[in-house]
Design a protein around this motif. Structure first.
Motif, PDB file in Angstrom:
ATOM      1  N   ASP A  47     -42.389   2.999  31.592  1.00 14.29           N
ATOM      2  CA  ASP A  47     -42.331   3.149  33.044  1.00 14.29           C
ATOM      3  C   ASP A  47     -41.873   4.556  33.436  1.00 14.29           C
ATOM      4  OD1 ASP A  47     -42.551   2.462  35.712  1.00 14.29           O
ATOM      5  OD2 ASP A  47     -41.363   0.631  35.519  1.00 14.29           O
ATOM      6  N   ASP A  48     -42.134   4.910  34.675  1.00  9.05           N
ATOM      7  CA  ASP A  48     -41.791   6.236  35.191  1.00  9.05           C
ATOM      8  C   ASP A  48     -40.297   6.528  35.139  1.00  9.05           C
ATOM      9  OD1 ASP A  48     -44.484   6.518  35.738  1.00  9.05           O
ATOM     10  OD2 ASP A  48     -44.270   6.081  37.879  1.00  9.05           O
ATOM     11  N   ASN A  49     -39.465   5.494  35.190  1.00 12.19           N
ATOM     12  CA  ASN A  49     -38.013   5.687  35.187  1.00 12.19           C
ATOM     13  C   ASN A  49     -37.429   5.799  33.776  1.00 12.19           C
ATOM     14  OD1 ASN A  49     -38.057   3.077  34.209  1.00 12.19           O
ATOM     15  ND2 ASN A  49     -37.080   2.161  36.002  1.00 12.19           N
ATOM     16  N   GLY A  50     -38.276   5.806  32.755  1.00 14.82           N
ATOM     17  CA  GLY A  50     -37.828   5.940  31.377  1.00 14.82           C
ATOM     18  C   GLY A  50     -37.643   4.624  30.642  1.00 14.82           C
ATOM     19  N   SER A  51     -37.718   3.508  31.334  1.00 12.47           N
ATOM     20  CA  SER A  51     -37.572   2.221  30.654  1.00 12.47           C
ATOM     21  C   SER A  51     -38.851   1.905  29.870  1.00 12.47           C
ATOM     22  CB  SER A  51     -37.256   1.103  31.650  1.00 12.47           C
ATOM     23  OG  SER A  51     -38.268   0.980  32.611  1.00 12.47           O
ATOM     24  N   VAL A  52     -38.661   1.142  28.793  1.00 11.22           N
ATOM     25  CA  VAL A  52     -39.774   0.736  27.934  1.00 11.22           C
ATOM     26  C   VAL A  52     -39.790  -0.786  27.911  1.00 11.22           C
ATOM     27  CG1 VAL A  52     -40.762   0.852  25.613  1.00 11.22           C
ATOM     28  CG2 VAL A  52     -39.498   2.814  26.540  1.00 11.22           C
ATOM     29  N   TRP A  53     -40.979  -1.350  28.062  1.00 16.03           N
ATOM     30  CA  TRP A  53     -41.133  -2.795  28.173  1.00 16.03           C
ATOM     31  C   TRP A  53     -42.085  -3.336  27.119  1.00 16.03           C
ATOM     32  CZ3 TRP A  53     -38.051  -5.203  31.640  1.00 16.03           C
ATOM     33  CH2 TRP A  53     -37.452  -4.388  32.605  1.00 16.03           C
ATOM     34  N   TYR A  54     -41.707  -4.465  26.547  1.00 23.33           N
ATOM     35  CA  TYR A  54     -42.533  -5.205  25.595  1.00 23.33           C
ATOM     36  C   TYR A  54     -43.241  -6.305  26.381  1.00 23.33           C
ATOM     37  CZ  TYR A  54     -43.690  -8.273  21.703  1.00 23.33           C
ATOM     38  OH  TYR A  54     -44.346  -9.064  20.799  1.00 23.33           O
ATOM     39  N   VAL A  55     -44.556  -6.359  26.283  1.00 14.89           N
ATOM     40  CA  VAL A  55     -45.350  -7.374  26.971  1.00 14.89           C
ATOM     41  C   VAL A  55     -46.033  -8.202  25.887  1.00 14.89           C
ATOM     42  CG1 VAL A  55     -47.026  -7.796  28.791  1.00 14.89           C
ATOM     43  CG2 VAL A  55     -45.823  -5.602  28.728  1.00 14.89           C
ATOM     44  N   GLY A  56     -45.770  -9.491  25.873  1.00 15.19           N
ATOM     45  CA  GLY A  56     -46.301 -10.342  24.813  1.00 15.19           C
ATOM     46  C   GLY A  56     -46.965 -11.595  25.339  1.00 15.19           C
ATOM     47  N   ALA A  57     -47.638 -12.288  24.443  1.00 15.77           N
ATOM     48  CA  ALA A  57     -48.300 -13.554  24.757  1.00 15.77           C
ATOM     49  C   ALA A  57     -47.821 -14.602  23.765  1.00 15.77           C
ATOM     50  CB  ALA A  57     -49.816 -13.396  24.657  1.00 15.77           C
ATOM     51  N   HIS A  58     -47.447 -15.752  24.287  1.00 14.98           N
ATOM     52  CA  HIS A  58     -47.052 -16.858  23.412  1.00 14.98           C
ATOM     53  C   HIS A  58     -47.329 -18.188  24.108  1.00 14.98           C
ATOM     54  CE1 HIS A  58     -42.630 -16.731  25.064  1.00 14.98           C
ATOM     55  NE2 HIS A  58     -43.486 -17.106  25.970  1.00 14.98           N
ATOM     56  N   SER A  59     -47.102 -19.274  23.393  1.00 18.30           N
ATOM     57  CA  SER A  59     -47.222 -20.606  23.984  1.00 18.30           C
ATOM     58  C   SER A  59     -45.932 -20.915  24.723  1.00 18.30           C
ATOM     59  CB  SER A  59     -47.438 -21.663  22.901  1.00 18.30           C
ATOM     60  OG  SER A  59     -48.669 -21.459  22.267  1.00 18.30           O
ATOM     61  N   PRO A  60     -46.033 -21.608  25.862  1.00 22.66           N
ATOM     62  CA  PRO A  60     -44.804 -22.011  26.554  1.00 22.66           C
ATOM     63  C   PRO A  60     -43.949 -22.895  25.654  1.00 22.66           C
ATOM     64  CG  PRO A  60     -46.734 -22.428  27.923  1.00 22.66           C
ATOM     65  CD  PRO A  60     -47.228 -22.051  26.558  1.00 22.66           C
ATOM     66  N   GLU A  61     -42.672 -22.968  25.956  1.00 20.01           N
ATOM     67  CA  GLU A  61     -41.770 -23.800  25.166  1.00 20.01           C
ATOM     68  C   GLU A  61     -42.226 -25.257  25.157  1.00 20.01           C
ATOM     69  OE1 GLU A  61     -37.023 -24.927  24.883  1.00 20.01           O
ATOM     70  OE2 GLU A  61     -37.676 -23.306  26.203  1.00 20.01           O
ATOM     71  N   HIS A  62     -42.720 -25.733  26.295  1.00 19.31           N
ATOM     72  CA  HIS A  62     -43.227 -27.104  26.403  1.00 19.31           C
ATOM     73  C   HIS A  62     -44.630 -27.062  27.001  1.00 19.31           C
ATOM     74  CE1 HIS A  62     -39.240 -28.588  25.446  1.00 19.31           C
ATOM     75  NE2 HIS A  62     -38.744 -27.798  26.384  1.00 19.31           N
ATOM     76  N   PRO A  63     -45.649 -26.751  26.187  1.00 20.58           N
ATOM     77  CA  PRO A  63     -47.012 -26.631  26.735  1.00 20.58           C
ATOM     78  C   PRO A  63     -47.485 -27.950  27.341  1.00 20.58           C
ATOM     79  CG  PRO A  63     -47.037 -26.481  24.335  1.00 20.58           C
ATOM     80  CD  PRO A  63     -45.610 -26.535  24.753  1.00 20.58           C
ATOM     81  N   GLU A  64     -48.230 -27.813  28.428  1.00 20.95           N
ATOM     82  CA  GLU A  64     -48.765 -28.984  29.122  1.00 20.95           C
ATOM     83  C   GLU A  64     -50.106 -29.434  28.545  1.00 20.95           C
ATOM     84  OE1 GLU A  64     -48.824 -28.039  33.275  1.00 20.95           O
ATOM     85  OE2 GLU A  64     -46.765 -27.294  33.216  1.00 20.95           O
ATOM     86  N   TYR A  65     -50.771 -28.570  27.781  1.00 20.29           N
ATOM     87  CA  TYR A  65     -52.057 -28.900  27.175  1.00 20.29           C
ATOM     88  C   TYR A  65     -52.293 -27.951  26.006  1.00 20.29           C
ATOM     89  CZ  TYR A  65     -53.230 -25.075  30.345  1.00 20.29           C
ATOM     90  OH  TYR A  65     -53.227 -23.884  31.021  1.00 20.29           O
ATOM     91  N   PRO A  66     -53.146 -28.331  25.045  1.00 14.43           N
ATOM     92  CA  PRO A  66     -53.431 -27.466  23.900  1.00 14.43           C
ATOM     93  C   PRO A  66     -54.063 -26.144  24.362  1.00 14.43           C
ATOM     94  CG  PRO A  66     -54.225 -29.693  23.483  1.00 14.43           C
ATOM     95  CD  PRO A  66     -53.822 -29.629  24.937  1.00 14.43           C
ATOM     96  N   GLY A  67     -53.580 -25.046  23.816  1.00  9.15           N
ATOM     97  CA  GLY A  67     -54.126 -23.734  24.148  1.00  9.15           C
ATOM     98  C   GLY A  67     -53.490 -23.070  25.346  1.00  9.15           C
TER      99      GLY A  67
END
Length: 150
Positions: A47-67
């Motif tokens: 980001d412009d303010n010097g912060s660095v961010w990790y953006v990830g993809a995962h399954s929710p803790e309690h998925p409502e449906y497969p996928g």
């Protein structure tokens, strides 16, 4: 993300890490493993303010449906190679959230744009976009999603 099967294990495991170099031609560092970074298809946002961010993809803790997937965000401490602060859930997808993955954040004119893939790797694979005034959300889907389809 590296996916491997540890010796003696029945299941694969995802390991997310960062490598660094002063020059793109190398030499490159050994991987800095991010212990709390689960899931796949991660990216970094500086980001412009010097912060660095990790953006990830995962399954929710309690998925409502497969996928079902979700996109999440954590700040990165580059001094200790750790994730810090609270996890922000950014997005569940635009067309049902089936296999939402591959997140990337961009900043333009003070707004944050999130671009993701969704729908798996078959006929329904598509690209979705969402926008927010704050990196932590909420993100609002483009009403014209999907913006690109397979």
């Amino acid at each position: 993300t590296t996916v491997y099967k540890p010796p003696g294990s029945e299941n694969g495991k995802c390991i997310n890490f960062i490598v660094e170099a002063d020059d793109v031609r190398g030499p490159w560092s050994m991987p800095h493993v991010l212990a709390d970074a689960d899931g796949i298809d991660s990216s970094l946002f500086f980001d412009d303010n010097g912060s660095v961010w990790y953006v990830g993809a995962h399954s929710p803790e309690h998925p409502e449906y497969p996928g079902q997937g979700e996109i999440y965000l954590r700040e990165v401490d580059l001094g200790s190679w750790t994730l810090k602060g609270e996890t922000s859930i950014l997005y569940h997808g635009a067309c049902g959230g089936l296999w939402v993955e591959g997140p990337h954040i961009y900043r333009h004119d003070g707004r944050y744009y999130l671009m993701v893939a969704e729908g798996g790797t078959g006929f329904h694979h598509a690209v979705m976009a969402a926008v927010s005034d704050d990196i932590r959300g909420p993100y609002y889907s483009n009403p014209r999603n999907p913006i690109l389809t397979a």
